[in-house]
Design a protein around this motif. Structure first.
Motif, PDB file in Angstrom:
ATOM      1  N   GLN A 159       6.087  30.286  24.336  1.00 27.60           N
ATOM      2  CA  GLN A 159       7.506  30.901  24.168  1.00 27.60           C
ATOM      3  C   GLN A 159       7.567  32.399  24.016  1.00 27.60           C
ATOM      4  N   PHE A 160       6.401  32.939  23.705  1.00 24.06           N
ATOM      5  CA  PHE A 160       6.285  34.288  23.553  1.00 24.06           C
ATOM      6  C   PHE A 160       5.088  34.724  23.978  1.00 24.06           C
ATOM      7  N   THR A 189       5.942  39.895  17.844  1.00 28.30           N
ATOM      8  CA  THR A 189       6.559  38.746  18.190  1.00 28.30           C
ATOM      9  C   THR A 189       8.003  38.401  17.228  1.00 28.30           C
ATOM     10  N   ASN A 192      10.432  41.929  16.890  1.00 31.43           N
ATOM     11  CA  ASN A 192      11.004  42.146  18.228  1.00 31.43           C
ATOM     12  C   ASN A 192      11.502  43.716  18.348  1.00 31.43           C
ATOM     13  N   ARG A 283       6.339  42.859  25.198  1.00 30.42           N
ATOM     14  CA  ARG A 283       6.697  41.471  24.526  1.00 30.42           C
ATOM     15  C   ARG A 283       7.602  40.884  25.534  1.00 30.42           C
ATOM     16  N   GLU A 285       9.532  37.259  25.783  1.00 23.13           N
ATOM     17  CA  GLU A 285      10.094  35.806  25.694  1.00 23.13           C
ATOM     18  C   GLU A 285      10.493  34.973  26.761  1.00 23.13           C
ATOM     19  N   GLU A 288      14.188  34.608  28.538  1.00 22.65           N
ATOM     20  CA  GLU A 288      14.922  35.716  28.163  1.00 22.65           C
ATOM     21  C   GLU A 288      15.862  36.614  29.056  1.00 22.65           C
TER      22      GLU A 288
END
Length: 306
Positions: A159-160, A189, A192, A283, A285, A288
């Motif tokens: 997911q991340f 994570t 953010n 980062r 996601e 996203e």
């Protein structure tokens, strides 16, 4: 009478990953010629792929991989989370990550035309073969390749994914350094941050924040008539809060909110007898920014019975 057997159908399925009935139809069409049947399956698969390319693909995997002093953060999307759990899909994502590390492609288009690491086929050709098995829209969406002392972290089932770059003279394999990097990754994570540190915040952003703060005070009867120097101090305090909320190294460390992330990193550096600077991070996601389709099952059923 068909010029092929059930074993031929099974062998074709094994080679292509396509369903039994599709394999049988292809062999019938080619009178048992396996190679021609493969061509037909690929042509039909590519046609289906084109039709499905417009479907929203917001599931999939984000991953972060480090190999020596090179790393990559990568997102590959699929339409469903079911596909994201597929072993062939996972292997494809890992192969793409390895290819990026090995070849340093400029962008996704260049990557697709690059020979996949450990294969004699391009990434696009491997993708096309995978589509024959999976039959849903998939996209290599984005990636960032980094070099240096790197530490990565992947959360949950993809997911991340986060990677940090540490400028230090410490050994990259030192357990304390790796733990430090992982802790910073988990901070990123969870919280953010928008910026690395105060210095990386554009002056225009701060000026805009100050304007907003002053406008809010002007609209507040309790604040409007206060002296300008009082308002200035209040604005300075709010700007400091903006930094602690939005800048990684100024944020309260999630494992010990009595210190900042920057202070935590300095503490680890002191223990190791060196300096550590968090110089960059990425980062991702999963999904996203992608507008997901909102399905309403009741509306779908109603539309079917009208």
């Amino acid at each position: 009478m068909a010029n092929f057997t059930a074993k031929d159908v099974s062998a074709l399925k094994e080679r292509t990953g396509v369903g039994i009935m599709d394999c049988k139809r292809a062999l019938t069409e080619t009178n048992g010629d396996v190679e021609e049947a493969i061509k037909i399956l690929r042509e039909k698969g590519l046609a289906t792929q084109a039709k499905k390319s417009g479907r929203v693909a917001a599931e999939g995997i984000v991953t972060a991989v480090v190999d020596g002093n090179v790393g990559v953060v990568l997102e590959v999307n699929s339409e469903t989370d079911f596909v994201a759990k597929n072993d062939d899909f996972k292997a494809f994502v890992n192969g793409v990550a390895k290819t990026i590390i090995d070849t340093n492609p400029a962008d996704v288009d260049t990557l697709n035309a690059t020979t996949m690491s450990g294969s004699d086929k391009t990434v696009k050709e491997v993708y096309d073969e995978l589509f024959l098995k999976i039959r849903e829209n998939m996209q290599i969406r984005r990636f960032v390749r980094m070099e240096g002392t790197l530490v990565s972290y992947v959360h949950g089932d993809g997911q991340f994914a986060v990677m940090v770059k540490l400028d230090t003279t410490a050994n990259a394999t030192d357990e304390k350094l790796i733990t430090c990097g992982k802790d910073v990754c988990m901070q990123i994570t969870s919280m953010n941050p928008t910026y690395l540190n105060k210095e990386s915040v554009p002056a225009t952003v701060i000026e805009e924040e100050k304007k907003i703060m002053l406008s809010q005070m002007a609209e507040d009867p309790k604040m409007a008539n206060k002296p300008d120097q009082v308002k200035a101090k209040i604005v300075d305090g709010k700007v400091s809060k903006f930094y602690t909320e939005n800048c990684l190294l100024e944020q309260a460390f999630v494992k010990d909110d009595k210190i900042s992330v920057g202070k935590y990193v300095q503490g680890v550096a002191k223990e190791l007898g060196t300096t550590i600077t968090v110089s960059d991070y990425v980062r991702y996601e999963r999904g996203e920014g992608i507008q997901k389709k909102e399905d309403n099952f009741a509306d779908e059923v109603n539309s079917m019975i009208k």
